[in-house]
Write a protein that holds these residues in place. Structure first.
Motif, mmCIF file in Angstrom:
data_model
loop_
_atom_site.group_PDB
_atom_site.id
_atom_site.type_symbol
_atom_site.label_atom_id
_atom_site.label_comp_id
_atom_site.label_asym_id
_atom_site.label_seq_id
_atom_site.Cartn_x
_atom_site.Cartn_y
_atom_site.Cartn_z
ATOM 1 N N ILE A 105 43.565 28.245 45.325
ATOM 2 C CA ILE A 105 42.356 28.563 44.575
ATOM 3 C C ILE A 105 41.904 27.306 43.841
ATOM 4 O O ILE A 105 42.679 26.733 43.059
ATOM 5 N N ILE A 106 40.690 26.855 44.083
ATOM 6 C CA ILE A 106 40.221 25.627 43.432
ATOM 7 C C ILE A 106 39.083 25.881 42.448
ATOM 8 O O ILE A 106 38.756 25.005 41.646
ATOM 9 N N GLU A 107 38.476 27.063 42.472
ATOM 10 C CA GLU A 107 37.491 27.451 41.456
ATOM 11 C C GLU A 107 37.389 28.967 41.429
ATOM 12 O O GLU A 107 37.259 29.602 42.478
ATOM 13 N N THR A 108 37.462 29.533 40.237
ATOM 14 C CA THR A 108 37.385 30.988 40.109
ATOM 15 C C THR A 108 36.892 31.352 38.723
ATOM 16 O O THR A 108 36.713 30.478 37.861
ATOM 17 N N GLY A 109 36.640 32.637 38.520
ATOM 18 C CA GLY A 109 36.223 33.140 37.221
ATOM 19 C C GLY A 109 37.092 34.321 36.825
ATOM 20 O O GLY A 109 38.047 34.681 37.530
ATOM 21 N N PRO A 110 36.788 34.962 35.707
ATOM 22 C CA PRO A 110 37.594 36.089 35.248
ATOM 23 C C PRO A 110 37.547 37.276 36.215
ATOM 24 O O PRO A 110 36.537 37.510 36.870
ATOM 25 N N PHE A 111 38.664 37.974 36.308
ATOM 26 C CA PHE A 111 38.757 39.274 36.980
ATOM 27 C C PHE A 111 38.688 39.223 38.498
ATOM 28 O O PHE A 111 38.539 40.258 39.141
ATOM 29 N N ASN A 112 38.812 38.044 39.106
ATOM 30 C CA ASN A 112 38.973 37.980 40.552
ATOM 31 C C ASN A 112 40.442 38.212 40.870
ATOM 32 O O ASN A 112 41.314 37.523 40.336
ATOM 33 N N THR A 113 40.719 39.180 41.721
ATOM 34 C CA THR A 113 42.092 39.648 41.894
ATOM 35 C C THR A 113 42.436 39.900 43.356
ATOM 36 O O THR A 113 41.565 39.942 44.223
ATOM 37 N N VAL A 114 43.723 40.102 43.591
ATOM 38 C CA VAL A 114 44.221 40.558 44.887
ATOM 39 C C VAL A 114 44.163 42.089 44.893
ATOM 40 O O VAL A 114 44.657 42.739 43.963
ATOM 41 N N GLN A 115 43.555 42.659 45.911
ATOM 42 C CA GLN A 115 43.450 44.112 46.022
ATOM 43 C C GLN A 115 43.618 44.552 47.478
ATOM 44 O O GLN A 115 43.283 43.818 48.405
ATOM 45 N N ASP A 116 44.141 45.765 47.643
ATOM 46 C CA ASP A 116 44.121 46.410 48.955
ATOM 47 C C ASP A 116 43.492 47.788 48.774
ATOM 48 O O ASP A 116 42.599 47.938 47.950
ATOM 49 N N LEU A 117 43.953 48.779 49.499
ATOM 50 C CA LEU A 117 43.345 50.107 49.389
ATOM 51 C C LEU A 117 43.947 50.939 48.263
ATOM 52 O O LEU A 117 43.568 52.104 48.089
ATOM 53 N N GLY A 118 44.871 50.360 47.491
ATOM 54 C CA GLY A 118 45.375 51.042 46.309
ATOM 55 C C GLY A 118 46.750 51.665 46.487
ATOM 56 O O GLY A 118 47.333 51.653 47.567
ATOM 57 N N ARG A 119 47.271 52.202 45.382
ATOM 58 C CA ARG A 119 48.603 52.809 45.379
ATOM 59 C C ARG A 119 48.537 54.265 44.888
ATOM 60 O O ARG A 119 48.952 54.590 43.769
ATOM 61 N N PRO A 120 48.011 55.163 45.706
ATOM 62 C CA PRO A 120 47.960 56.569 45.296
ATOM 63 C C PRO A 120 49.355 57.171 45.221
ATOM 64 O O PRO A 120 50.309 56.667 45.835
ATOM 65 N N GLY A 121 49.479 58.237 44.448
ATOM 66 C CA GLY A 121 50.735 58.972 44.410
ATOM 67 C C GLY A 121 51.568 58.760 43.171
ATOM 68 O O GLY A 121 52.654 59.335 43.055
ATOM 69 N N TYR A 122 51.079 57.951 42.213
ATOM 70 C CA TYR A 122 51.874 57.660 41.018
ATOM 71 C C TYR A 122 51.143 58.020 39.728
ATOM 72 O O TYR A 122 51.556 57.626 38.645
ATOM 73 N N ARG A 123 50.078 58.780 39.831
ATOM 74 C CA ARG A 123 49.323 59.132 38.637
ATOM 75 C C ARG A 123 50.132 60.019 37.698
ATOM 76 O O ARG A 123 49.897 60.041 36.496
ATOM 77 N N ASP A 124 51.102 60.763 38.256
ATOM 78 C CA ASP A 124 51.903 61.639 37.414
ATOM 79 C C ASP A 124 52.809 60.869 36.463
ATOM 80 O O ASP A 124 53.288 61.420 35.464
ATOM 81 N N ILE A 125 53.022 59.580 36.736
ATOM 82 C CA ILE A 125 53.804 58.753 35.810
ATOM 83 C C ILE A 125 52.914 57.703 35.132
ATOM 84 O O ILE A 125 53.400 56.704 34.616
ATOM 85 N N GLY A 126 51.600 57.953 35.171
ATOM 86 C CA GLY A 126 50.677 57.103 34.426
ATOM 87 C C GLY A 126 50.249 55.831 35.113
ATOM 88 O O GLY A 126 49.719 54.930 34.460
ATOM 89 N N VAL A 127 50.447 55.734 36.435
ATOM 90 C CA VAL A 127 50.077 54.516 37.168
ATOM 91 C C VAL A 127 48.790 54.769 37.946
ATOM 92 O O VAL A 127 48.756 55.618 38.844
ATOM 93 N N SER A 128 47.753 54.043 37.602
ATOM 94 C CA SER A 128 46.473 54.163 38.287
ATOM 95 C C SER A 128 46.576 53.644 39.714
ATOM 96 O O SER A 128 47.402 52.775 40.024
#
Length: 331
Positions: free
Chosen positions: A4-27
């Motif tokens: 990474i040679i130039e970036t700004g706030p809140f640019n992140t690594v993402q995929d399709l998410g991690r469903p199945g953990y909301r019962d333990i407070g994980v979005s």
């Protein structure tokens, strides 16, 4: 490897998410525009769960340290490779040392860069997505920073190293019959009335009838909407209950909040409606300050839209497989 040679706030690594953990407070986290990630991964031969870079602050630049397939999907605007404009929604191959640049898109909010083999970051709870509030996942649980170097996985299905690959018609065009067009710059967002809708009486109708604006107090957790406040007919106390992306809650201020990819796992504000799942990618591409209007929908309509999106994705997948078979036959 990429740097990474130039970036700004809140640019992140993402995929399709991690469903199945909301019962333990994980979005679930995951991309704000999951459709763009799915299509990008198909374009370059990745599995559906391969991680990408979500860019929402521009300009953004990275250096390829090895030759690899890549594609830029999501936002409108052309990516630039070593000063040469490329097509979005198209697979390319970068050579070692080349620099990819993304500039501020004309209209939309987020772009996605997918890489052959996906980004090689640890899998936590079944996902490589960054959970910013939890400080885990993705690139050490934080936004990307200048100087970060991230490995890229190896995929046997990735496209061969050719000058260019397959392109697709972007969803906004290919699915125009399934998604209502903007009118005078207002984005129509389909939603279904939720459990506490009737508590708002006349204000419930005002929710559907007015144009809302996405306020500056918005992020990946939720969009707070500015407009004429709406309130229930009487003060109510509710126990916290589970919420998911798309749920529209109304806090005491009367300005609705649409839960987004980093949605809270629970909350006690009354729910007036829920955005249908297939409209969330369009909402994820809306910018702060954009205007939107909610349109009453039904479960049957939501299912019909879902089927249209599925046909579109599967058509791209089948075409990609045909291209790969042809390339292997030519090798």
């Amino acid at each position: 490897m990429i740097e990474i040679i130039e970036t700004g706030p809140f640019n992140t690594v993402q995929d399709l998410g991690r469903p199945g953990y909301r019962d333990i407070g994980v979005s679930a986290s995951g991309a704000m525009d999951c459709l763009a990630v799915r299509i990008g991964n198909i374009l370059i031969g990745n599995g559906d769960d391969a991680a990408a870079i979500e860019v929402q602050t521009f300009p953004f630049r990275l250096r390829f340290e090895a030759g690899m397939a890549f594609a830029v999907t999501g936002a409108d605007g052309n990516p630039i490779l070593d000063g040469r404009e490329l097509l979005p929604w198209c697979a390319y191959v970068a050579e070692p040392g080349q620099i990819l640049e993304l500039r501020q898109p004309p209209r939309l909010a987020r772009a996605y860069i997918v890489f052959g083999g996906g980004l090689d970051v640890p899998v936590l709870m079944g996902s490589r997505s960054t959970a910013l509030r939890g400080g885990f996942g993705g690139n050490a649980g934080r936004p990307l920073a200048k100087g970060d170097r991230i490995g890229v996985g190896i995929s046997g299905d990735a496209l061969p190293l050719l000058p260019s690959g397959m392109a697709v018609i972007e969803p906004a065009v290919a699915l125009r019959d399934a998604f209502p067009a903007m009118v005078d710059g207002v984005l129509p967002v389909r939603a279904i009335a939720a459990g506490e809708h009737d508590l708002f009486a006349a204000d419930g109708e005002a929710f559907w009838g007015q144009t809302w604006r996405i306020s500056s107090s918005s992020d990946r957790t939720g969009y707070r909407l500015s407009g004429e406040p709406i309130r229930p007919v009487k003060a109510i106390e509710m126990r916290s209950h589970g919420v998911v992306p798309g749920v529209i809650q109304v806090p005491p201020s009367g300005e609705p909040i649409v839960q987004m990819s980093d949605a809270n796992t629970a909350g006690g504000y009354p729910k007036i409606a829920g955005v249908i799942e297939c409209d969330l990618w369009r909402l994820g591409q809306a910018r702060i300050g954009n205007r939107l209007r909610f349109v009453r929908s039904t479960h049957a309509e939501a299912r019909t839209v879902e089927q249209a999106v599925t046909r579109y994705v599967e058509d791209i997948r089948q075409t990609s497989q045909m291209v790969k078979r042809a390339l292997k036959a030519m090798a």
